[in-house]
Structures are given as structure tokens and as C-alpha cells.
Design an enzyme around this catalytic site. Structure first.
Site, mmCIF file in Angstrom:
data_model
loop_
_atom_site.group_PDB
_atom_site.id
_atom_site.type_symbol
_atom_site.label_atom_id
_atom_site.label_comp_id
_atom_site.label_asym_id
_atom_site.label_seq_id
_atom_site.Cartn_x
_atom_site.Cartn_y
_atom_site.Cartn_z
ATOM 1 N N GLU A 145 -49.664 -76.841 -14.284
ATOM 2 C CA GLU A 145 -50.276 -76.458 -12.687
ATOM 3 C C GLU A 145 -49.696 -74.987 -12.061
ATOM 4 O O GLU A 145 -50.749 -74.501 -11.459
ATOM 5 C CB GLU A 145 -49.538 -77.490 -11.759
ATOM 6 C CG GLU A 145 -50.479 -79.064 -12.532
ATOM 7 C CD GLU A 145 -51.545 -79.326 -11.661
ATOM 8 O OE1 GLU A 145 -52.241 -78.083 -11.716
ATOM 9 O OE2 GLU A 145 -52.218 -79.906 -12.066
ATOM 10 N N CYS A 197 -56.267 -80.463 3.704
ATOM 11 C CA CYS A 197 -56.343 -82.205 2.771
ATOM 12 C C CYS A 197 -57.315 -82.711 3.708
ATOM 13 O O CYS A 197 -58.101 -82.334 4.481
ATOM 14 C CB CYS A 197 -55.170 -82.363 3.208
ATOM 15 S SG CYS A 197 -55.404 -83.911 1.336
ATOM 16 N N SER A 208 -41.415 -87.634 2.851
ATOM 17 C CA SER A 208 -40.549 -88.846 4.328
ATOM 18 C C SER A 208 -39.914 -89.563 3.279
ATOM 19 O O SER A 208 -39.480 -89.865 4.487
ATOM 20 C CB SER A 208 -42.072 -88.973 4.749
ATOM 21 O OG SER A 208 -42.965 -89.912 3.533
ATOM 22 N N LYS A 262 -47.836 -81.234 -7.214
ATOM 23 C CA LYS A 262 -47.761 -82.282 -6.597
ATOM 24 C C LYS A 262 -47.777 -83.671 -7.380
ATOM 25 O O LYS A 262 -48.757 -84.020 -7.643
ATOM 26 C CB LYS A 262 -48.729 -82.587 -5.390
ATOM 27 C CG LYS A 262 -49.312 -83.451 -4.804
ATOM 28 C CD LYS A 262 -49.861 -82.925 -3.952
ATOM 29 C CE LYS A 262 -49.657 -84.450 -2.636
ATOM 30 N NZ LYS A 262 -50.447 -84.105 -1.523
ATOM 31 N N LYS A 321 -43.105 -80.406 -4.924
ATOM 32 C CA LYS A 321 -43.341 -82.312 -4.381
ATOM 33 C C LYS A 321 -43.539 -83.250 -4.555
ATOM 34 O O LYS A 321 -44.502 -83.273 -5.615
ATOM 35 C CB LYS A 321 -43.881 -81.607 -2.973
ATOM 36 C CG LYS A 321 -44.511 -83.118 -1.914
ATOM 37 C CD LYS A 321 -45.764 -82.726 -0.801
ATOM 38 C CE LYS A 321 -45.820 -84.009 -0.378
ATOM 39 N NZ LYS A 321 -47.626 -84.062 -0.172
ATOM 40 N N TYR A 323 -37.728 -82.781 7.407
ATOM 41 C CA TYR A 323 -37.662 -83.738 8.084
ATOM 42 C C TYR A 323 -36.289 -82.929 8.986
ATOM 43 O O TYR A 323 -36.633 -83.021 10.522
ATOM 44 C CB TYR A 323 -38.621 -84.821 8.190
ATOM 45 C CG TYR A 323 -39.734 -84.606 8.223
ATOM 46 C CD1 TYR A 323 -41.091 -84.715 8.422
ATOM 47 C CD2 TYR A 323 -39.646 -85.096 6.144
ATOM 48 C CE1 TYR A 323 -42.417 -84.528 8.075
ATOM 49 C CE2 TYR A 323 -40.899 -85.348 5.871
ATOM 50 C CZ TYR A 323 -42.188 -84.874 7.242
ATOM 51 O OH TYR A 323 -43.135 -85.532 5.927
ATOM 52 N N ARG A 361 -47.238 -91.711 5.253
ATOM 53 C CA ARG A 361 -48.803 -92.445 5.150
ATOM 54 C C ARG A 361 -48.832 -93.516 6.614
ATOM 55 O O ARG A 361 -50.075 -93.722 7.223
ATOM 56 C CB ARG A 361 -48.493 -93.485 4.814
ATOM 57 C CG ARG A 361 -48.997 -94.041 2.723
ATOM 58 C CD ARG A 361 -50.005 -92.934 2.664
ATOM 59 N NE ARG A 361 -50.227 -91.868 1.554
ATOM 60 C CZ ARG A 361 -50.278 -92.282 -0.549
ATOM 61 N NH1 ARG A 361 -50.381 -93.380 -0.698
ATOM 62 N NH2 ARG A 361 -50.198 -91.292 -1.107
HETATM 63 C C1 PBG Z 1 -51.491 -85.466 2.167
HETATM 64 C C2 PBG Z 1 -50.200 -85.066 1.891
HETATM 65 C C3 PBG Z 1 -48.655 -86.470 1.785
HETATM 66 C C4 PBG Z 1 -47.961 -85.600 2.312
HETATM 67 C C5 PBG Z 1 -47.849 -84.525 2.442
HETATM 68 N N1 PBG Z 1 -49.251 -83.292 1.911
HETATM 69 C C6 PBG Z 1 -48.931 -87.584 1.454
HETATM 70 C C7 PBG Z 1 -50.125 -88.268 0.265
HETATM 71 O O1 PBG Z 1 -50.147 -87.466 -0.907
HETATM 72 O O2 PBG Z 1 -50.029 -88.832 -0.019
HETATM 73 C C8 PBG Z 1 -46.749 -85.967 1.545
HETATM 74 C C9 PBG Z 1 -45.794 -86.086 3.432
HETATM 75 C C10 PBG Z 1 -44.678 -86.054 3.482
HETATM 76 O O3 PBG Z 1 -44.334 -87.689 2.335
HETATM 77 O O4 PBG Z 1 -43.769 -86.727 4.150
HETATM 78 N N2 PBG Z 1 -52.519 -84.659 1.302
HETATM 79 ZN ZN ZN Z 2 -54.499 -85.574 1.119
#
Ligand code: PBG
Ligand code: ZN
Length: 324
Positions: free
Chosen positions: A234, A122, A275, A197, A249, A314, A207
Site C-alpha cells: 500500500e 475524506c 483516538s 490505514k 495508522k 492528540y 467516531r
Molecule cells: C476518517 C478518519 C478516521 C480517522 C482519521 N480519519 C476514522 C476512520 O477511518 O474510521 C481516525 C483517527 C483517530 O481515530 O484518531 N477517514
Molecule cells: Zn473517512
């Protein structure tokens, strides 16, 4: 129908621990867990992530030692996230052969060749606006981003990543990456698609962890959390585009989606306990409201029960330490 009781007594199979174990339907193993890690360049010390107690950014120069430690504990796979000090408009550090994405893959594979390294693919940790691609009037240009995703994927794969895991939520990203990898002779590199996602508020702590600078949101490219049928579309699209594995996710609040996709695809299915899910369990445990180990086992078990083969969490090192 009304007088099944007292003949049928489901408690017969719950009378003691042996019976309960004997009839347990779902099990999870360390082999099926993937540990997401944050790696920061140009720092000397571990940086605690305050919204994720117990999780630290790893200084790049300690990464090899850390990966060796995970391997000794029984971890089989990591997902790498870079915390970059080289932000620009397009996130070009991600496709430099000596950029952070490539270095993380190289360091992990050199340290422990049998570790399965998944490279989160990403741009949001590498752009100065925080969006997951090429920004255009506050939105993201889908097809321009595909070109950059393909570049990054080839660089990460050439550096040793076993899996490319595109999380930008661009249409056509799996196909773009598959063709670029194949054209570069990297036909053995697999793709773990972040196929379903959602635009979830549960990414909040990430973040901070990843040091992203986004001011707006990602709702024009990530999925509406309220859409269950679209979630299946998707994933099926990513299967057609050549994904080797699918992913849902976040995980815990999306068990219906996991079960739906399990029902219609024969691809391996992963789920990402994100997270915010980690933080909710951790802070509740720190407040003494719940038993952390029990809740972690229950939440991971439930994600497995819903139909996930692999789980990104995690908590993987904590579970490894507990010797599952
Ligand atoms: C980046 C990405 C994110 C996460 C994984 N890859 C953040 C987002 O899409 O805003 C989130 C992982 C997490 O919250 O543990 N594209
Ligand atoms: Zn991203």
C-alpha cells in the site's frame, strides 16, 4: 562466546543520567508533531469529547484563536477534521468553496500563515451514511469517490491547505488528487497519504469526536490489521502515485509495519497515534494505573524509534506545555 561476561558490561553506559543521555539513540521534537483538531460548525461553545478526556471540539468561530494559541505553544502543524451539520448522500459540503473543509483551511492560514495545515480529505464526517465515499449497496464505489476526492482536494488547497491528506482508503486516490491539483495549477500543494490505514477498532473514540453516523464497518476499503506485507505494498503504491509523505495508522500496535516501510521507502514517514491509543493512555492515567507523562513520552519515543519521522498525536499540546 560463553565467557563475554564479566568483560562486557552493558550497565557501564547506564550508570548515571549524563551517560544515559549521552548514549540515547532516539529523540523526538515538537517540530515533528502534528496536532489533529476537530472543528464544529454552528456551535458557540467547546464540546468535550467524553471518550477522549481533555480533547474538545472547537467551535468554528474560536478556531483562529485556538490556532494562535497552538502556535504560541510551539505547535508547527495541525490536521483539520470537520464536524459537519450539512450531511448528505455524497458529502458534497466538502467540495463547496464556502464549505467547512475550505473554511477551516482559510481560517487556520489567515490566523497563523506559518502553521502547516493538513486537510484530512475524506467524506465520513459529511455523509448521511457515514461511509468514506459514495455508498453503493452498503459498499463504497471506489472510482466515483475518486472524482469527489479530487474536487475536495482542489477546494481545500485553493483555500490554503499546505497538505492534502486523503484518508478514504480508496485505490488510486493519491494519483487522482495529484493530477487534479496539478491541473488546477496547485502543484505546490503536497500530499500526506494515509498510505497504510488499517480497519482498526482503535478509531472508536474518533467516531464520537467527528460525529460520524456509520452503522457498519470499513473493512472493504481499510486494510486488514493482520496483513504486514500488504501494508508495504500500500505504501509503495502511494509513493509511485506521487505521495510526498507516507503514513501508518494506527501507530503503537503497528511498529513492525513502520519499521518495514522505513526500510523500503525514502519518503518521509508519519505515524498516527489514534483516538483509541489516546483514550487507553488517558483513562489508565485517570485511574491512577500509569504515569501519564512518562507513558506518553515512551509511546511517542517508541513510534519514533520504529522509524516514523512525524507523529500525529492528540498529546501534542500537552507535550508542548511540558516544554519538550
Ligand atoms: C476518517 C478518519 C478516521 C480517522 C482519521 N480519519 C476514522 C476512520 O477511518 O474510521 C481516525 C483517527 C483517530 O481515530 O484518531 N477517514
Ligand atoms: Zn473517512
Amino acid at each position: 562466546m560463553s565467557n563475554l561476561f564479566p568483560i562486557t558490561r552493558l550497565r557501564r553506559l547506564r550508570q548515571n543520567k549524563s551517560l544515559r543521555r549521552l548514549f540515547q539513540e532516539t529523540e523526538f521534537r515538537l517540530d515533528n508533531l502534528i496536532l489533529p483538531i476537530f472543528v464544529e460548525e454552528e456551535v458557540d461553545d467547546f464540546v468535550p469529547i467524553t471518550s477522549m478526556p481533555g480533547v474538545n471540539r472547537i467551535p468554528e468561530r474560536m478556531l483562529a484563536r485556538e490556532v494562535e494559541r497552538y502556535a504560541r505553544a510551539g505547535i508547527k502543524s495541525v490536521m483539520t477534521f470537520g464536524v459537519s451539520h450539512h450531511l448528505d448522500e455524497s458529502g458534497s459540503d466538502t467540495w463547496r468553496e464556502d464549505g467547512l473543509v475550505a473554511r477551516m483551511a482559510r481560517i487556520c492560514k489567515d490566523a497563523v500563515p506559518e502553521m502547516v495545515v493538513m486537510s484530512d480529505t475524506c467524506f465520513c464526517e459529511y455523509t448521511n451514511h457515514g461511509h468514506c465515499g459514495v455508498a453503493h449497496n452498503g459498499d463504497v464505489d471506489n472510482d466515483a469517490t475518486l472524482v469527489n476526492l479530487a474536487r475536495q482536494a482542489v477546494v481545500a488547497a485553493a483555500a490554503g491547505a499546505d497538505f492534502i491528506a486523503p484518508s478514504a482508503a480508496m485505490d488510486g486516490q493519491v494519483q487522482a488528487i495529484r493530477s487534479a491539483l496539478d491541473a488546477a495549477g496547485l502543484n505546490h500543494t503536497a500530499i500526506m497519504a494515509y498510505s497504510t490505514k488499517f480497519a482498526s477498532s482503535l478509531y472508536g473514540p474518533f467516531r464520537e469526536a467527528g460525529g460520524t453516523v456509520l452503522k457498519g464497518d470499513r473493512r472493504s476499503y481499510q486494510m486488514n490489521p493482520m496483513n504486514r506485507r500488504e501494508a508495504v505494498r500500500e505504501s509503495l503504491l502511494d509513493e509511485q502515485e506521487g505521495a510526498d509523505a507516507l503514513m501508518v495508522k494506527p501507530a503503537g500496535a503497528y511498529l513492525d509495519v513502520i519499521a518495514d516501510i522505513r526500510g523500503v521507502s525514502r519518503l518521509p514517514l508519519a505515524a498516527y497515534q489514534v483516538s483509541g491509543e489516546y483514550a487507553m493512555i488517558k483513562f489508565a492515567a485517570l485511574a491512577g494505573a500509569i504515569d501519564e507523562e512518562q507513558v506518553v513520552r515512551e509511546s511517542i519515543g517508541a513510534i519514533k524509534r520504529a522509524g516514523a519521522d512525524l507523529i500525529l498525536t492528540y498529546f501534542a499540546m500537552d507535550l508542548a506545555r511540558d516544554g519538550i
